[in-house]
Design a protein around this motif. Structure first.
Motif, mmCIF file in Angstrom:
data_model
loop_
_atom_site.group_PDB
_atom_site.id
_atom_site.type_symbol
_atom_site.label_atom_id
_atom_site.label_comp_id
_atom_site.label_asym_id
_atom_site.label_seq_id
_atom_site.Cartn_x
_atom_site.Cartn_y
_atom_site.Cartn_z
ATOM 1 N N GLY A 77 -4.062 13.588 30.607
ATOM 2 C CA GLY A 77 -3.451 13.899 31.884
ATOM 3 C C GLY A 77 -2.401 14.983 31.694
ATOM 4 N N ALA A 78 -2.093 15.712 32.767
ATOM 5 C CA ALA A 78 -1.131 16.806 32.637
ATOM 6 C C ALA A 78 -0.415 17.017 33.961
ATOM 7 C CB ALA A 78 -1.831 18.088 32.205
ATOM 8 N N SER A 79 0.871 17.392 33.874
ATOM 9 C CA SER A 79 1.660 17.611 35.077
ATOM 10 C C SER A 79 2.728 18.664 34.804
ATOM 11 C CB SER A 79 2.323 16.301 35.526
ATOM 12 O OG SER A 79 3.170 15.811 34.501
ATOM 13 N N ASP A 80 3.430 19.060 35.857
ATOM 14 C CA ASP A 80 4.615 19.921 35.770
ATOM 15 C C ASP A 80 4.395 21.216 34.974
ATOM 16 O OD1 ASP A 80 5.694 17.812 37.095
ATOM 17 O OD2 ASP A 80 7.206 17.302 35.591
ATOM 18 N N PRO A 81 3.415 22.036 35.352
ATOM 19 C CA PRO A 81 3.192 23.273 34.599
ATOM 20 C C PRO A 81 4.264 24.322 34.871
ATOM 21 C CG PRO A 81 1.811 23.262 36.554
ATOM 22 C CD PRO A 81 2.517 21.926 36.518
ATOM 23 N N SER A 82 4.553 25.140 33.872
ATOM 24 C CA SER A 82 5.400 26.318 34.057
ATOM 25 C C SER A 82 4.724 27.469 33.322
ATOM 26 C CB SER A 82 6.797 26.060 33.503
ATOM 27 O OG SER A 82 7.559 27.250 33.501
ATOM 28 N N TRP A 83 4.443 28.527 34.051
ATOM 29 C CA TRP A 83 3.645 29.637 33.531
ATOM 30 C C TRP A 83 4.562 30.657 32.875
ATOM 31 C CZ3 TRP A 83 -1.247 30.452 36.882
ATOM 32 C CH2 TRP A 83 -2.206 31.161 36.150
ATOM 33 N N VAL B 99 -1.849 33.977 41.423
ATOM 34 C CA VAL B 99 -2.428 32.641 41.254
ATOM 35 C C VAL B 99 -1.288 31.630 41.141
ATOM 36 C CG1 VAL B 99 -3.921 31.214 39.773
ATOM 37 C CG2 VAL B 99 -4.388 33.667 40.025
ATOM 38 N N ILE B 100 -1.523 30.450 41.654
ATOM 39 C CA ILE B 100 -0.535 29.371 41.555
ATOM 40 C C ILE B 100 -1.166 28.198 40.809
ATOM 41 C CG2 ILE B 100 0.674 27.607 42.906
ATOM 42 C CD1 ILE B 100 1.131 29.825 45.014
ATOM 43 N N MET B 101 -0.449 27.692 39.816
ATOM 44 C CA MET B 101 -0.879 26.473 39.115
ATOM 45 C C MET B 101 0.013 25.332 39.596
ATOM 46 S SD MET B 101 -1.329 25.780 34.983
ATOM 47 C CE MET B 101 -2.303 27.252 34.731
ATOM 48 N N PHE B 102 -0.567 24.134 39.689
ATOM 49 C CA PHE B 102 0.231 23.010 40.200
ATOM 50 C C PHE B 102 -0.323 21.689 39.675
ATOM 51 C CE2 PHE B 102 -2.907 21.582 43.331
ATOM 52 C CZ PHE B 102 -3.696 22.714 43.467
ATOM 53 N N THR B 103 0.395 20.609 39.969
ATOM 54 C CA THR B 103 -0.013 19.258 39.574
ATOM 55 C C THR B 103 -0.750 18.593 40.731
ATOM 56 O OG1 THR B 103 2.038 19.042 38.315
ATOM 57 C CG2 THR B 103 0.808 17.007 38.757
ATOM 58 N N ARG B 104 -1.887 18.003 40.437
ATOM 59 C CA ARG B 104 -2.550 17.163 41.443
ATOM 60 C C ARG B 104 -2.764 15.789 40.830
ATOM 61 N NH1 ARG B 104 -7.839 19.026 44.753
ATOM 62 N NH2 ARG B 104 -6.205 20.016 45.980
ATOM 63 N N GLU B 105 -2.392 14.760 41.582
ATOM 64 C CA GLU B 105 -2.541 13.396 41.062
ATOM 65 C C GLU B 105 -3.488 12.625 41.958
ATOM 66 O OE1 GLU B 105 0.957 11.940 39.472
ATOM 67 O OE2 GLU B 105 0.151 9.980 38.952
ATOM 68 N N THR B 106 -4.421 11.910 41.327
ATOM 69 C CA THR B 106 -5.399 11.175 42.119
ATOM 70 C C THR B 106 -4.832 9.829 42.558
ATOM 71 O OG1 THR B 106 -6.394 10.397 40.070
ATOM 72 C CG2 THR B 106 -7.410 12.309 41.139
ATOM 73 N N TRP C 191 3.987 30.193 39.413
ATOM 74 C CA TRP C 191 3.258 31.445 39.662
ATOM 75 C C TRP C 191 2.679 32.027 38.386
ATOM 76 C CZ3 TRP C 191 2.685 33.598 44.536
ATOM 77 C CH2 TRP C 191 3.498 33.080 45.556
ATOM 78 N N SER C 192 1.493 32.637 38.495
ATOM 79 C CA SER C 192 0.971 33.450 37.393
ATOM 80 C C SER C 192 1.883 34.664 37.245
ATOM 81 C CB SER C 192 -0.463 33.899 37.684
ATOM 82 O OG SER C 192 -0.500 34.768 38.802
ATOM 83 N N PRO C 193 1.894 35.289 36.055
ATOM 84 C CA PRO C 193 2.823 36.403 35.834
ATOM 85 C C PRO C 193 2.648 37.535 36.851
ATOM 86 C CG PRO C 193 1.787 35.749 33.767
ATOM 87 C CD PRO C 193 1.139 34.933 34.839
ATOM 88 N N ASN C 194 1.452 37.698 37.404
ATOM 89 C CA ASN C 194 1.259 38.783 38.373
ATOM 90 C C ASN C 194 1.372 38.317 39.823
ATOM 91 O OD1 ASN C 194 -1.097 37.402 38.779
ATOM 92 N ND2 ASN C 194 -2.460 39.141 38.475
ATOM 93 N N GLY C 195 1.710 37.041 40.021
ATOM 94 C CA GLY C 195 1.934 36.559 41.379
ATOM 95 C C GLY C 195 0.677 36.402 42.222
#
Lengths: 442, 169
Positions: free
Chosen positions: A431-437, A397-404, A391-395
């Motif tokens: 490439g990037a995965s597993d975000p934590s905001w 927006v959501i960031m996530f991993t997408r893999e092709t 989650w974004s700090p204000n709840g």
């Protein structure tokens, strides 16, 4: 430090899922969160005024970052410079409101930048063009040359906050896993970046496989899983000096999927012994562990509620993967996911009212949200493979991993509004995965 | 499928296993050292060699989606592993559990651990001493086959018995 205009009177509709720009020309300038149709609020942010020669480039760059932040939300639409009738030539000269009204700029942001050696000062004002007055008071940030993007993000956070009545999310960071190499020889390392993908720094090298870093509630520490020892174990790292230590290293077991408690004192995680995975809680300073689940099924991906009272997690005790909520002390768990398919990686929202999750159904993956009792499930995205919402700090927006898909498949980071709108890729060097905001920075 | 076709498939599978040593992952793999030794110092014709274990006995078994059940074919391979390990006591093993890419990272780690553990329990039941056996799960992090189709997924849902020499006390 800052003073917010007190009378924005934002209506924060709890179940409000759609955002709209109120085209209010009488009342205060605002974007109201309602169930209506979204129409982005038109605004202008002319290049800031350089107060000296050394500030020229930065004055332009700051305005561009502010614009990227605001327009990036999907709630604001920038009016390009080509359309301007009058120019802003000085921070203190009066604004020709008629000229900005004529191009339908409802909000105008003006500012200046001064650079003295390494020191940077940014001043700005927000104007309610149709009301013909300043929205709140002008503000000033002092920082260093290398921190200029943060100052721009702070300006944008303030604009966002005054116009929507909610806190922003631009002056924040994301810890994630940077990925290089082909799918069958992938190298992973921990990395840190600004929320918009700028200023990437690496926290580990790629000699050991690392997974799923998680920020502490104050953004100063990171929990992650590393195969450094040959076996998956949880590590804790101090972000400022990249100092790390193993947190859980019981011989013959595997530990993974850690997350901090809201007070930052405890870690909830999965521990595997003899093939069975359950959820445990550890006090960071004493190392003392409490077992929270006791079942032959897989219990993993635990996440605290923001009040620290409950934990949502994933389990296959019913035969498929579903989401459950239990007291933070363990005990009876209530199944909350009710749809068909498999659910995983639940994450409690910072507001406490929703849970984001990964859903796997009919060969597709989705990121979705539901209320904490499992009702009002909505899928926000769909693709071949996506997972790991944060989650974004204000709840908002959501960031996530997408893999092709396929042999050339690569992971990347995406953001989406909790409305399901405004799906965008976050640019990363590899490439990037597993975000934590992180939370908003101080 | 005819018997002949089946044997050809089996041979193809073994060849594949041979060219995908655990040491491809460098320092990451728990059993990286043993894989390297096997490839350089031994020949597949020496029944005491790790390469023989990998190729002739078979160092891996496969699983159905979301399952850790050992089918008859898997048990047959593991019976061979158990007798080899009983005769070649210089080797300890690390059993690596793996999953295909369909699933979340966390679940697949847990699932890989279930698979590795199922192999461990079977080998123990066939007389391999438990203190020679370790398990590790890589979840979906270390695919052998990279297409996004069942033909590849079936190869990735595996548990690999990796030999580690010189660790026996």
């Amino acid at each position: 430090m800052m003073r917010l205009l007190g009378n924005l009177m934002m209506m924060l509709v709890a179940a409000g899922l759609w955002m709209s720009a109120a085209q209010a020309q009488d009342g205060p300038l605002r974007i109201e969160i309602t169930d209506g149709v979204m129409e982005p609020l038109p605004y202008a942010v002319p290049d800031f005024i350089p107060e000296n020669g050394a500030a020229e480039e930065m004055a332009e760059n700051v305005a561009r970052v502010v614009a990227a932040d605001l327009s990036g939300t999907g709630l604001f639409r920038e009016i390009e410079e080509d359309a301007y009738i009058s120019r802003i030539t000085s921070f203190s000269s009066p604004v020709e409101f008629a000229d900005w009204r004529a191009i339908n700029a409802q909000a105008l942001i003006t500012g200046s930048v001064a650079v003295e050696g390494e020191d940077v000062t940014v001043k700005f004002r927000i104007w309610d063009v149709f009301a013909g007055q300043e929205l709140g008071e002008g503000l000033q940030f002092a920082g260093t040359r290398s921190g200029w993007r943060r100052m721009a993000h702070k300006v944008a956070d303030e604009v966002y906050s005054r116009i929507t009545g909610e806190s922003g999310y631009f002056d924040s960071r994301v810890v994630f896993v940077s990925e290089t190499g082909p799918k069958d020889d992938r190298r992973k390392r921990l990395a840190l970046m600004d929320y918009d993908g700028a200023n990437v720094q690496y926290l580990t090298d790629s000699t050991s496989l690392v997974l799923a870093p998680r920020f502490s509630p104050t953004g100063d520490r990171v929990l992650y899983t590393s195969f450094e020892s040959g076996f998956p174990r949880i590590y804790i790292m101090d972000v400022a000096d990249v100092d790390r230590r193993v947190l859980q290293s019981q011989e013959g077991t595997m530990s993974f999927a850690p997350r901090f408690s809201p007070d930052g004192q405890q870690v909830v995680f999965s521990l595997e012994t003899g093939g069975n995975t359950d959820i445990y809680l550890m006090d960071i300073s004493s190392g003392e562990e409490t077992r929270l689940t006791r079942a032959p099924s897989i219990e993993t991906a635990p996440s605290f509620s923001p009040d620290g009272d409950q934990i949502v997690f994933e389990s296959d005790r019913s035969g498929s993967r579903q989401l459950y909520v239990m007291p933070a002390t363990g005990g009876d768990a209530q199944r909350i996911s009710q749809g068909s398919g498999n659910y995983g990686t639940p994450v409690w929202s910072p507001r406490g009212d929703m849970i984001a999750f990964t859903k796997q159904s009919k060969g597709r993956f989705h990121i979705g949200v539901m209320k904490t009792d499992g009702s009002a499930e909505r899928l926000l995205t769909a693709s071949f493979l996506e997972e790991g919402p944060t989650w974004s700090p204000n709840g908002r927006v959501i960031m996530f991993t997408r893999e092709t898909q396929g042999a050339q498949g690569q992971a990347g980071l995406y953001t989406v509004d909790i409305t399901g709108r405004n799906l965008k890729q976050v640019r990363t060097p590899d490439g990037a995965s597993d975000p934590s905001w992180s939370p908003l920075q101080e | 499928m005819t018997y002949l076709a089946k044997s050809i498939l089996l041979v193809a599978g073994l060849a594949l296993a041979a060219c995908s040593n655990a040491d491809r992952f460098g320092n990451n793999g728990a059993g990286a050292g043993a894989g390297g030794d096997a490839a350089s110092a031994d020949s597949a014709s020496d029944p005491k060699s790790p390469l023989y274990f990998q190729e002739a006995i078979g160092d891996r078994v496969y699983f159905e989606v979301d399952r850790q059940t050992l089918d008859d074919e898997a048990k047959q391979v593991l019976d061979g592993q158990a007798s080899w390990l009983t005769e070649n006591t210089d080797y300890d093993v690390v059993i690596e559990g793996h999953a295909d890419e369909q699933g979340t990272r966390e679940y697949n780690l847990a699932l890989g651990a279930r698979r590795a553990s199922a192999v461990r329990e079977y080998l123990e039941s066939r007389g391999v001493s438990s203190d020679r056996l370790k398990t590790v799960s890589y979840g979906k992090e270390r695919p052998i086959e990279i297409c996004s189709e069942e033909s590849c997924y079936a190869k990735n849902r595996r548990a690999v018995t990796v030999l580690a020499s010189g660790l026996t006390g």
